[in-house]
Design a protein around this motif. Structure first.
Motif, PDB file in Angstrom:
ATOM      1  N   GLN A   1     -12.472  10.056  -3.040  1.00  0.00           N
ATOM      2  CA  GLN A   1     -12.350   8.806  -3.783  1.00  0.00           C
ATOM      3  C   GLN A   1     -11.677   7.729  -2.952  1.00  0.00           C
ATOM      4  OE1 GLN A   1      -9.948   8.910  -7.352  1.00  0.00           O
ATOM      5  NE2 GLN A   1     -11.162   7.310  -8.316  1.00  0.00           N
ATOM      6  N   VAL A   2     -10.687   8.107  -2.162  1.00  0.00           N
ATOM      7  CA  VAL A   2     -10.001   7.132  -1.316  1.00  0.00           C
ATOM      8  C   VAL A   2     -10.952   6.574  -0.264  1.00  0.00           C
ATOM      9  CG1 VAL A   2      -8.204   6.840   0.424  1.00  0.00           C
ATOM     10  CG2 VAL A   2      -7.695   8.075  -1.682  1.00  0.00           C
TER      11      VAL A   2
ATOM     12  N   PHE B   1       0.828  -1.201   0.000  1.00  0.00           N
ATOM     13  CA  PHE B   1       0.000   0.000   0.000  1.00  0.00           C
ATOM     14  C   PHE B   1       0.869   1.259   0.000  1.00  0.00           C
ATOM     15  CE2 PHE B   1      -2.108   3.398   2.392  1.00  0.00           C
ATOM     16  CZ  PHE B   1      -3.249   3.571   1.625  1.00  0.00           C
ATOM     17  N   ILE B   2       1.886   1.274   0.835  1.00  0.00           N
ATOM     18  CA  ILE B   2       2.759   2.449   0.906  1.00  0.00           C
ATOM     19  C   ILE B   2       3.721   2.481  -0.272  1.00  0.00           C
ATOM     20  CG2 ILE B   2       4.533   3.620   2.270  1.00  0.00           C
ATOM     21  CD1 ILE B   2       3.229   2.352   4.764  1.00  0.00           C
ATOM     22  N   GLY B   3       4.379   1.347  -0.528  1.00  0.00           N
ATOM     23  CA  GLY B   3       5.434   1.306  -1.538  1.00  0.00           C
ATOM     24  C   GLY B   3       4.950   1.521  -2.954  1.00  0.00           C
ATOM     25  N   PHE B   4       3.751   1.051  -3.274  1.00  0.00           N
ATOM     26  CA  PHE B   4       3.227   1.210  -4.630  1.00  0.00           C
ATOM     27  C   PHE B   4       2.365   2.466  -4.780  1.00  0.00           C
ATOM     28  CE2 PHE B   4       4.646  -3.142  -4.854  1.00  0.00           C
ATOM     29  CZ  PHE B   4       5.091  -3.272  -6.157  1.00  0.00           C
ATOM     30  N   GLY B   5       2.616   3.428  -3.923  1.00  0.00           N
ATOM     31  CA  GLY B   5       2.078   4.776  -4.116  1.00  0.00           C
ATOM     32  C   GLY B   5       0.629   4.980  -3.761  1.00  0.00           C
TER      33      GLY B   5
ATOM     34  N   PHE C   1      -0.281   8.184  -1.281  1.00  0.00           N
ATOM     35  CA  PHE C   1      -0.281   9.580  -1.705  1.00  0.00           C
ATOM     36  C   PHE C   1      -1.669  10.126  -2.058  1.00  0.00           C
ATOM     37  CE2 PHE C   1       4.115   8.154  -2.966  1.00  0.00           C
ATOM     38  CZ  PHE C   1       4.728   8.735  -1.869  1.00  0.00           C
ATOM     39  N   PRO C   2      -2.536   9.353  -2.744  1.00  0.00           N
ATOM     40  CA  PRO C   2      -3.875   9.892  -3.009  1.00  0.00           C
ATOM     41  C   PRO C   2      -4.667  10.225  -1.758  1.00  0.00           C
ATOM     42  CG  PRO C   2      -3.416   8.040  -4.472  1.00  0.00           C
ATOM     43  CD  PRO C   2      -2.303   8.082  -3.457  1.00  0.00           C
TER      44      PRO C   2
ATOM     45  N   GLY D   1      -6.954   8.522 -15.521  1.00  0.00           N
ATOM     46  CA  GLY D   1      -5.860   8.281 -14.584  1.00  0.00           C
ATOM     47  C   GLY D   1      -6.283   8.456 -13.139  1.00  0.00           C
ATOM     48  N   ARG D   2      -7.333   9.242 -12.917  1.00  0.00           N
ATOM     49  CA  ARG D   2      -7.806   9.467 -11.553  1.00  0.00           C
ATOM     50  C   ARG D   2      -8.745   8.367 -11.080  1.00  0.00           C
ATOM     51  NH1 ARG D   2      -7.135  14.675  -9.406  1.00  0.00           N
ATOM     52  NH2 ARG D   2      -9.076  14.541  -8.236  1.00  0.00           N
ATOM     53  N   PHE D   3      -9.097   7.438 -11.965  1.00  0.00           N
ATOM     54  CA  PHE D   3     -10.070   6.406 -11.609  1.00  0.00           C
ATOM     55  C   PHE D   3      -9.453   5.022 -11.464  1.00  0.00           C
ATOM     56  CE2 PHE D   3     -12.949   9.376 -14.164  1.00  0.00           C
ATOM     57  CZ  PHE D   3     -13.215  10.152 -13.046  1.00  0.00           C
ATOM     58  N   ILE D   4      -8.118   4.950 -11.488  1.00  0.00           N
ATOM     59  CA  ILE D   4      -7.439   3.665 -11.339  1.00  0.00           C
ATOM     60  C   ILE D   4      -7.465   3.199  -9.890  1.00  0.00           C
ATOM     61  CG2 ILE D   4      -5.212   2.486 -11.560  1.00  0.00           C
ATOM     62  CD1 ILE D   4      -4.554   4.430 -13.840  1.00  0.00           C
ATOM     63  N   TYR D   5      -7.394   4.138  -8.972  1.00  0.00           N
ATOM     64  CA  TYR D   5      -7.166   3.836  -7.552  1.00  0.00           C
ATOM     65  C   TYR D   5      -8.085   2.769  -6.964  1.00  0.00           C
ATOM     66  CZ  TYR D   5      -6.034   4.645  -2.648  1.00  0.00           C
ATOM     67  OH  TYR D   5      -5.632   4.480  -1.344  1.00  0.00           O
ATOM     68  N   PRO D   6      -9.412   2.860  -7.126  1.00  0.00           N
ATOM     69  CA  PRO D   6     -10.282   1.871  -6.466  1.00  0.00           C
ATOM     70  C   PRO D   6     -10.034   0.438  -6.914  1.00  0.00           C
ATOM     71  CG  PRO D   6     -11.546   3.766  -7.202  1.00  0.00           C
ATOM     72  CD  PRO D   6     -10.192   3.881  -7.828  1.00  0.00           C
ATOM     73  N   TYR D   7      -9.444   0.259  -8.102  1.00  0.00           N
ATOM     74  CA  TYR D   7      -9.181  -1.090  -8.614  1.00  0.00           C
ATOM     75  C   TYR D   7      -7.757  -1.546  -8.295  1.00  0.00           C
ATOM     76  CZ  TYR D   7     -13.399   0.187 -11.103  1.00  0.00           C
ATOM     77  OH  TYR D   7     -14.674   0.611 -11.389  1.00  0.00           O
ATOM     78  N   PHE D   8      -6.803  -0.617  -8.440  1.00  0.00           N
ATOM     79  CA  PHE D   8      -5.403  -0.960  -8.168  1.00  0.00           C
ATOM     80  C   PHE D   8      -5.191  -1.292  -6.704  1.00  0.00           C
ATOM     81  CE2 PHE D   8      -0.785   0.223  -7.868  1.00  0.00           C
ATOM     82  CZ  PHE D   8      -0.330  -0.771  -8.720  1.00  0.00           C
ATOM     83  N   LEU D   9      -6.081  -0.796  -5.835  1.00  0.00           N
ATOM     84  CA  LEU D   9      -5.994  -1.047  -4.396  1.00  0.00           C
ATOM     85  C   LEU D   9      -6.027  -2.540  -4.068  1.00  0.00           C
ATOM     86  CD1 LEU D   9      -5.825   0.597  -1.768  1.00  0.00           C
ATOM     87  CD2 LEU D   9      -8.316   0.622  -1.692  1.00  0.00           C
ATOM     88  N   TYR D  10      -6.628  -3.344  -4.939  1.00  0.00           N
ATOM     89  CA  TYR D  10      -6.748  -4.777  -4.678  1.00  0.00           C
ATOM     90  C   TYR D  10      -5.431  -5.518  -4.870  1.00  0.00           C
ATOM     91  CZ  TYR D  10     -11.676  -4.019  -4.164  1.00  0.00           C
ATOM     92  OH  TYR D  10     -12.890  -3.574  -3.684  1.00  0.00           O
TER      93      TYR D  10
END
Length: 360
Positions: free
Chosen positions: A147-148, A132-136, A139-140, A302-311
């Motif tokens: 969104q977070v 979670f920390i290392g892959f950025g 920061f969001p 690019g702002r909508f990747i977060y909810p999916y990349f979190l997995y």
């Protein structure tokens, strides 16, 4: 130079690793609970008490409180803010708080829900934290605060779905959507539940068709700027999202997600369909890759990747735990090193607005 500017972030990353090693060395009982406490409480404090200059949107959210707290709710949106977030602002106003208090509440809620989710559902709380920390993904939390928070609530929705608690899952998805509407597509996971090979192939086919449609039409018609608040979103074009594309970093990230998707399909969907949260995480990796690649056509995605990349924080630890003994140690070391490299590269494209200062 990066170390001088962002030393606190390096400290957070290194602490997430060293604190666990120290606790294991001294054989502390309830190690994971203590680990969560000594990592996530400081993280919540850092996020809650950051200066308004930390994160491009922090001051905007503080100022937004002044009119959200007194503006009547009209439908689902109020001046580009969803009704759940508006209600939060109104509640804080009624209790005598201000915009700074909203930032603190969102920070504490996001961090607490994330820590609780990792504790309940992750195969390795420590590795999930390091990823979670290392892959950025930390920061969001200083910028995309709505969104977070919505994404973390949806994490719990998917956790409940994996336990076959559909009603709770739907409720949490709707709740999260009142904070940030972009997470509503997660309702598709409820429709597809339980995931299997046929359903995954259907989702993949639809994803390929979507890419073809966008490629054929140039710009995705649903995200045409004529349908959006151009003055709000046009500033995102030319941001670090575009800068990172110059080095092909997002292509590598997309390929990485595709590889995890392929591996997850084989392991958690084809061979053991009872691992539903991991199956959901597998499909989320595919969606991450698709959204990343579509971002080359429509930058705002690019702002909508977060909810999916979190997995990634759920799927990657599950893969690492497939190994045992020295093999497991080696895999952990590789992931930690990769996270460190990615973390350093991420800091290299951050704007000066992310230099940390206490202030709120």
């Amino acid at each position: 130079m990066i170390l001088e500017m962002y030393w606190l972030y390096y400290l957070i990353f290194l602490w997430s690793i060293l604190s666990f090693l120290v606790m294991k060395y001294v054989h502390i009982s309830n190690c994971i609970k203590y680990y969560l406490a000594i990592n996530y409480i400081p993280l919540a404090f850092i996020l809650a008490y950051r200066a308004p200059s930390v994160g491009a949107d922090t001051w905007a959210y503080i100022e937004a409180f002044n009119y959200l707290s007194v503006t009547p709710i009209d439908g689902f949106f109020v001046e580009s803010f969803e009704c759940g977030y508006v209600l939060l602002n109104k509640l804080v106003y009624v209790l005598g708080g201000n915009g700074v208090d909203v930032i603190k509440i969102v920070a504490i809620l996001s961090v607490s829900l994330l820590a609780g989710f990792f504790y309940k559902y992750s195969k390795s709380v420590v590795l999930s934290t390091v990823i979670f920390i290392g892959f950025g993904m930390m920061f969001p939390m200083m910028n995309l605060i709505r969104q977070v928070l919505a994404a973390v609530i949806v994490l719990w929705a998917m956790g409940k779905l994996s336990e076959n608690k559909r009603t709770w899952s739907v409720i949490l998805i709707f709740l999260a959507s009142t904070i940030h509407v972009t997470v509503f597509p997660f309702i598709v996971f409820v429709i597809l539940h339980p995931l299997n090979v046929k359903k995954i192939l259907l989702a993949v086919t639809l994803g390929i068709m979507l890419v073809c449609v966008i490629e054929a039409n140039g710009l995705f018609f649903l995200l045409d700027f004529s349908l959006l608040n151009e003055s709000k979103y046009i500033s995102y074009i030319g941001s670090e999202f575009d800068v990172s594309k110059e080095y092909g970093a997002l292509v590598i990230c997309a390929l990485f997600c595709f590889c995890l998707f392929a591996s997850g399909c084989y392991k958690y969907i084809y061979k053991s369909s009872n691992e539903q949260l991991l199956a959901i995480s597998t499909l989320a990796m595919y969606i991450s890759a698709i959204v990343i690649l579509l971002g080359y056509k429509v930058d705002i995605l690019g702002r909508f990747i977060y909810p999916y990349f979190l997995y990634l924080c759920i799927l990657l630890p599950a893969f690492c735990n497939l190994k045992h003994g020295i093999g497991k140690v080696c895999v952990y070391v590789i992931v930690v090193v990769a996270a460190f490299v990615y973390f350093t590269k991420s800091l290299g494209v951050l704007r000066d607005g992310y230099i940390y200062n206490l202030g709120i």
